[in-house]
Design an enzyme around this catalytic site. Structure first.
Site, PDB file in Angstrom:
ATOM      1  N   THR A  70       0.836  -1.202   0.000  1.00 52.88           N
ATOM      2  CA  THR A  70       0.000   0.000   0.000  1.00 52.88           C
ATOM      3  C   THR A  70       0.867   1.247   0.000  1.00 52.88           C
ATOM      4  OG1 THR A  70      -1.906   1.046   1.048  1.00 52.88           O
ATOM      5  CG2 THR A  70      -0.347  -0.013   2.537  1.00 52.88           C
ATOM      6  N   LYS A  74       3.356   1.587  -3.807  1.00 51.80           N
ATOM      7  CA  LYS A  74       2.677   0.848  -4.878  1.00 51.80           C
ATOM      8  C   LYS A  74       3.388   0.955  -6.236  1.00 51.80           C
ATOM      9  CE  LYS A  74      -2.159   0.544  -3.522  1.00 51.80           C
ATOM     10  NZ  LYS A  74      -3.526   0.895  -3.917  1.00 51.80           N
ATOM     11  N   ASN A  95      -0.370  -3.800  -6.117  1.00 49.95           N
ATOM     12  CA  ASN A  95      -0.787  -3.884  -4.709  1.00 49.95           C
ATOM     13  C   ASN A  95      -0.718  -5.311  -4.167  1.00 49.95           C
ATOM     14  OD1 ASN A  95      -3.028  -5.090  -5.871  1.00 49.95           O
ATOM     15  ND2 ASN A  95      -4.469  -4.109  -4.478  1.00 49.95           N
ATOM     16  N   ASP A 110      -6.867  -3.930  -7.413  1.00 46.33           N
ATOM     17  CA  ASP A 110      -7.869  -2.858  -7.244  1.00 46.33           C
ATOM     18  C   ASP A 110      -8.840  -2.848  -8.421  1.00 46.33           C
ATOM     19  OD1 ASP A 110      -7.113  -1.837  -4.809  1.00 46.33           O
ATOM     20  OD2 ASP A 110      -5.690  -0.405  -5.666  1.00 46.33           O
ATOM     21  N   ASN A 158     -11.904  16.154 -13.339  1.00 45.24           N
ATOM     22  CA  ASN A 158     -11.040  16.388 -12.183  1.00 45.24           C
ATOM     23  C   ASN A 158     -10.931  17.877 -11.896  1.00 45.24           C
ATOM     24  OD1 ASN A 158      -9.380  15.163 -10.180  1.00 45.24           O
ATOM     25  ND2 ASN A 158      -7.558  15.960 -11.211  1.00 45.24           N
ATOM     26  N   LEU A 237     -15.728   5.300  -4.184  1.00 44.94           N
ATOM     27  CA  LEU A 237     -14.604   4.526  -3.646  1.00 44.94           C
ATOM     28  C   LEU A 237     -14.375   4.801  -2.164  1.00 44.94           C
ATOM     29  CD1 LEU A 237     -14.142   3.875  -6.633  1.00 44.94           C
ATOM     30  CD2 LEU A 237     -11.691   4.025  -6.221  1.00 44.94           C
ATOM     31  N   GLY A 260     -17.329   2.281  -1.156  1.00 44.43           N
ATOM     32  CA  GLY A 260     -16.189   1.513  -1.669  1.00 44.43           C
ATOM     33  C   GLY A 260     -15.757   0.316  -0.846  1.00 44.43           C
TER      34      GLY A 260
HETATM   35  P1  NAP Z   1      -5.021  10.754  -4.787  1.00 42.19           P
HETATM   36  O1  NAP Z   1      -4.128  10.082  -5.754  1.00 42.19           O
HETATM   37  O2  NAP Z   1      -4.416  11.657  -3.745  1.00 42.19           O
HETATM   38  O3  NAP Z   1      -6.103  11.604  -5.624  1.00 42.19           O
HETATM   39  C1  NAP Z   1      -7.035  12.406  -4.970  1.00 42.19           C
HETATM   40  C2  NAP Z   1      -8.125  12.813  -5.942  1.00 42.19           C
HETATM   41  O4  NAP Z   1      -9.099  13.559  -5.191  1.00 42.19           O
HETATM   42  C3  NAP Z   1      -7.644  13.721  -7.060  1.00 42.19           C
HETATM   43  O5  NAP Z   1      -8.481  13.555  -8.169  1.00 42.19           O
HETATM   44  C4  NAP Z   1      -7.855  15.104  -6.438  1.00 42.19           C
HETATM   45  O6  NAP Z   1      -7.991  16.142  -7.386  1.00 42.19           O
HETATM   46  C5  NAP Z   1      -9.174  14.893  -5.737  1.00 42.19           C
HETATM   47  N1  NAP Z   1      -9.384  15.822  -4.636  1.00 42.19           N
HETATM   48  C6  NAP Z   1      -8.788  15.809  -3.402  1.00 42.19           C
HETATM   49  N2  NAP Z   1      -9.247  16.821  -2.655  1.00 42.19           N
HETATM   50  C7  NAP Z   1     -10.140  17.510  -3.427  1.00 42.19           C
HETATM   51  C8  NAP Z   1     -10.943  18.664  -3.203  1.00 42.19           C
HETATM   52  N3  NAP Z   1     -10.927  19.318  -2.044  1.00 42.19           N
HETATM   53  N4  NAP Z   1     -11.751  19.087  -4.202  1.00 42.19           N
HETATM   54  C9  NAP Z   1     -11.781  18.424  -5.385  1.00 42.19           C
HETATM   55  N5  NAP Z   1     -11.041  17.331  -5.660  1.00 42.19           N
HETATM   56  C10 NAP Z   1     -10.226  16.873  -4.681  1.00 42.19           C
HETATM   57  O7  NAP Z   1      -5.896   9.717  -3.977  1.00 42.19           O
HETATM   58  P2  NAP Z   1      -6.399   8.276  -4.499  1.00 42.19           P
HETATM   59  O8  NAP Z   1      -5.386   7.259  -4.180  1.00 42.19           O
HETATM   60  O9  NAP Z   1      -6.857   8.418  -5.893  1.00 42.19           O
HETATM   61  O10 NAP Z   1      -7.628   7.987  -3.540  1.00 42.19           O
HETATM   62  C11 NAP Z   1      -8.861   8.685  -3.680  1.00 42.19           C
HETATM   63  C12 NAP Z   1      -9.895   8.098  -2.756  1.00 42.19           C
HETATM   64  O11 NAP Z   1     -10.208   6.758  -3.113  1.00 42.19           O
HETATM   65  C13 NAP Z   1      -9.415   8.049  -1.315  1.00 42.19           C
HETATM   66  O12 NAP Z   1     -10.457   8.544  -0.509  1.00 42.19           O
HETATM   67  C14 NAP Z   1      -9.199   6.583  -1.027  1.00 42.19           C
HETATM   68  O13 NAP Z   1      -9.504   6.262   0.317  1.00 42.19           O
HETATM   69  C15 NAP Z   1     -10.194   5.935  -1.964  1.00 42.19           C
HETATM   70  N6  NAP Z   1      -9.765   4.578  -2.360  1.00 42.19           N
HETATM   71  C16 NAP Z   1     -10.590   3.538  -2.069  1.00 42.19           C
HETATM   72  C17 NAP Z   1     -10.246   2.251  -2.448  1.00 42.19           C
HETATM   73  C18 NAP Z   1     -11.174   1.125  -2.125  1.00 42.19           C
HETATM   74  O14 NAP Z   1     -10.752  -0.042  -2.140  1.00 42.19           O
HETATM   75  N7  NAP Z   1     -12.425   1.380  -1.864  1.00 42.19           N
HETATM   76  C19 NAP Z   1      -9.047   2.012  -3.124  1.00 42.19           C
HETATM   77  C20 NAP Z   1      -8.219   3.097  -3.415  1.00 42.19           C
HETATM   78  C21 NAP Z   1      -8.596   4.377  -3.012  1.00 42.19           C
HETATM   79  P3  NAP Z   1      -6.683  16.983  -7.896  1.00 42.19           P
HETATM   80  O15 NAP Z   1      -6.017  16.111  -8.913  1.00 42.19           O
HETATM   81  O16 NAP Z   1      -7.259  18.212  -8.464  1.00 42.19           O
HETATM   82  O17 NAP Z   1      -5.845  17.226  -6.675  1.00 42.19           O
END
Ligand code: NAP
Length: 466
Positions: A70, A74, A95, A110, A158, A237, A260
């Site tokens: 994780t 990754k 992962n 994933d 995005n 998610l 998610g």
């Molecule tokens: P990441 O790489 O940090 O990407 C974050 C995303 O959220 C980007 O698109 C970012 O936009 C957007 N974002 C963050 N804050 C924002 C705000 N205030 N307003 C608008 N957009 C915002 O994170 P990630 O790894 O993709 O994870 C995203 C989510 O998915 C997390 O909450 C994580 O817990 C969840 N997740 C769940 C699983 C599951 O198994 N269910 C697996 C993986 C991840 P910008 O590009 O503009 O910054």
């Protein structure tokens, strides 16, 4: 299996490397599966701060059979592997590490995890217009899935448009390799969130991949209600809170949606299947999901005890005090059978009623979350039920003396086992039944609370540990 003392010289080790790993749900997923499937395997978290290469090399030499990886490793871990699966190459992240003779092979579970989570709901992305919100790491798995499954068009929105454009270009380039001959890759259209009005108003599957919702007060990537009307189904998610702002929005328009947690479940199950070659049955997947939900959203309390001990009154008060749901197995059976407990006893007999109780407990053990459950007075008599009760949650025996019980139940005519000619006969019957059932209540219980002379509020506080 299950106890620490059962670990032997042949127990296999699985694990997770990342930083932080403190709040991971993975040990719960994998150790539950091993326990239920009788596999002599243990899954442990390993906090790895920096040198992931050294950690993977060490793990291999220690004979570790499989690893999850994780944040933040990754991508970096890919340089340490003997082989990388195509889907993981396309997503650009690994992962899951599966041990081979030459080293670990890397997978990304994933993407198929999200696929199975959607399939569980009967959702296929084939030929669909898919709207993906977010362009971070998690969106890669969603994009890759939509491409692989043959989505018609994929709108990638995005906050930062450049990130969406970069991801779309990268994914499009790699799509052919992954899709092979199975499906023509769909088209990814990157947009800034503010350009949402450019998404054609066709029925769509929405996948919410931003981090929005994780924190109290978070809003939505796109606030305009109109935008969500075209959603046929939405998957977020984010899984904590259980109902995210995105889900609340869809639910307000009666659009089905899920959080998610099922993706997290299935990415784990797919990893487990890669490590062991077994196929995890659906019923076990449900059971693991229920344990995850309870860990995240709240454990259950199960109240047992003889008639008149206060299970329903205390249960309702406890549920209200703790913002939990309340269920009563007797009431559930009456509703399911559409007749009273007295009628079931008279028409079908006690054994048939006990069978109904067992079936009800099986259902609750796979579904109840954050719930107080009041149970029928004789439910503890079957050993199978005692096991199921413990599986559902913390079992609390509300005990009462024969005198107090008599005082509480003598006016109640709805209890078939207490039909008696006189008060003396009733007192004798209660005394005898309490004596007979005491050992079964004791064997089923995690805690005993004596209710004689205690107010409901006091009992609720004792249960809550306040
Ligand atoms: P990441 O790489 O940090 O990407 C974050 C995303 O959220 C980007 O698109 C970012 O936009 C957007 N974002 C963050 N804050 C924002 C705000 N205030 N307003 C608008 N957009 C915002 O994170 P990630 O790894 O993709 O994870 C995203 C989510 O998915 C997390 O909450 C994580 O817990 C969840 N997740 C769940 C699983 C599951 O198994 N269910 C697996 C993986 C991840 P910008 O590009 O503009 O910054």
């Amino acid at each position: 299996m299950g106890k620490i003392q059962d670990i032997t010289g042949t127990t296999g080790v699985l694990g997770l490397i990342g930083n932080p790993v403190r709040h991971t749900m993975s040990p719960l997923i994998h150790n539950t599966i091993s326990e239920e499937m009788g596999k002599d395997l243990r899954y442990l978290p390993f906090p790895v701060e920096e040198d992931v290469t050294a950690a993977v090399k060490g793990a291999y030499h220690l004979g570790i059979l499989g690893l999850n990886v994780t944040v933040p490793h990754k991508t970096a871990v890919m340089g340490t592997l003997s082989e990388i699966d195509d889907a993981a190459k396309m997503i650009g992240a690994v992962n899951t590490l599966v041990r081979t003779e030459r080293g670990y092979k890397g997978y990304n579970t994933d993407m198929p995890g999200l696929g199975r989570a959607l399939k569980r709901r009967g959702i296929s992305l084939k030929g669909q217009q898919v709207v993906i919100l977010g362009a971070g790491g998690a969106s890669r798995a969603a994009c890759a899935l939509a491409l692989t499954e043959g989505a018609k068009e994929i709108y990638l929105l995005n906050r930062t448009k450049e990130r969406a454009e970069k991801l779309a270009a990268e994914m499009t380039e790699k799509a052919d390799a992954l899709a092979g001959e199975k499906a023509a890759p769909g088209r990814i259209i990157p947009l800034a969130a503010s350009e949402y009005a450019r998404v054609p108003r066709n029925p769509s599957i929405f996948i919410q991949c931003t981090a929005l919702g994780l924190h109290e007060g978070d809003g939505l990537l796109i606030e305009d209600d109109n935008f969500y009307h075209m959603a046929e189904y939405g998957y977020d998610l984010v899984y904590n809170p259980a109902v995210t702002p995105f889900m609340r929005k869809l639910e307000s328009f009666m659009i089905p949606c899920d959080n998610g947690l099922t993706m997290l479940l299935y990415q784990g199950i797919i990893a487990y299947e890669l490590w062991t070659g077994v196929s995890v049955p659906d019923e076990l997947a449900d059971k693991v999901l229920n344990r995850m939900e309870r860990r995240l959203y709240g454990e259950n309390y199960v109240l047992t005890g003889y008639m008149g001990c206060g299970k329903s009154t205390v249960g309702k008060a406890l549920a209200e005090a703790r913002s939990m749901a309340f269920l009563d197995t007797d009431a559930m059976i009456e509703e399911a059978e559409d007749c009273s407990i007295r009628e079931i006893f008279e028409e079908q007999g006690e054994e048939a009623f006990r069978d109904m109780e067992t079936e009800m407990l099986k259902r609750l053990s796979a579904t109840a979350v954050n719930t107080v459950i009041a149970t029928g007075g004789g439910i503890v008599l079957r050993p199978e039920n005692r096991r199921l009760l413990k599986e559902i949650g913390q079992v609390i025996w509300l005990s009462a003396s024969p005198e107090e019980t008599l005082h509480r139940v003598k006016e109640d005519t709805g209890r078939p086992l207490l039909d008696s000619a006189s008060e003396a006969e009733l007192a004798e019957k209660i005394e005898r039944m309490l004596r007979e059932r005491g050992p079964a209540y004791g064997a089923a219980a995690d805690r005993v609370i004596h209710t004689d002379g205690r107010e409901i509020a006091e009992i609720v506080k004792l249960i809550s540990g306040e």
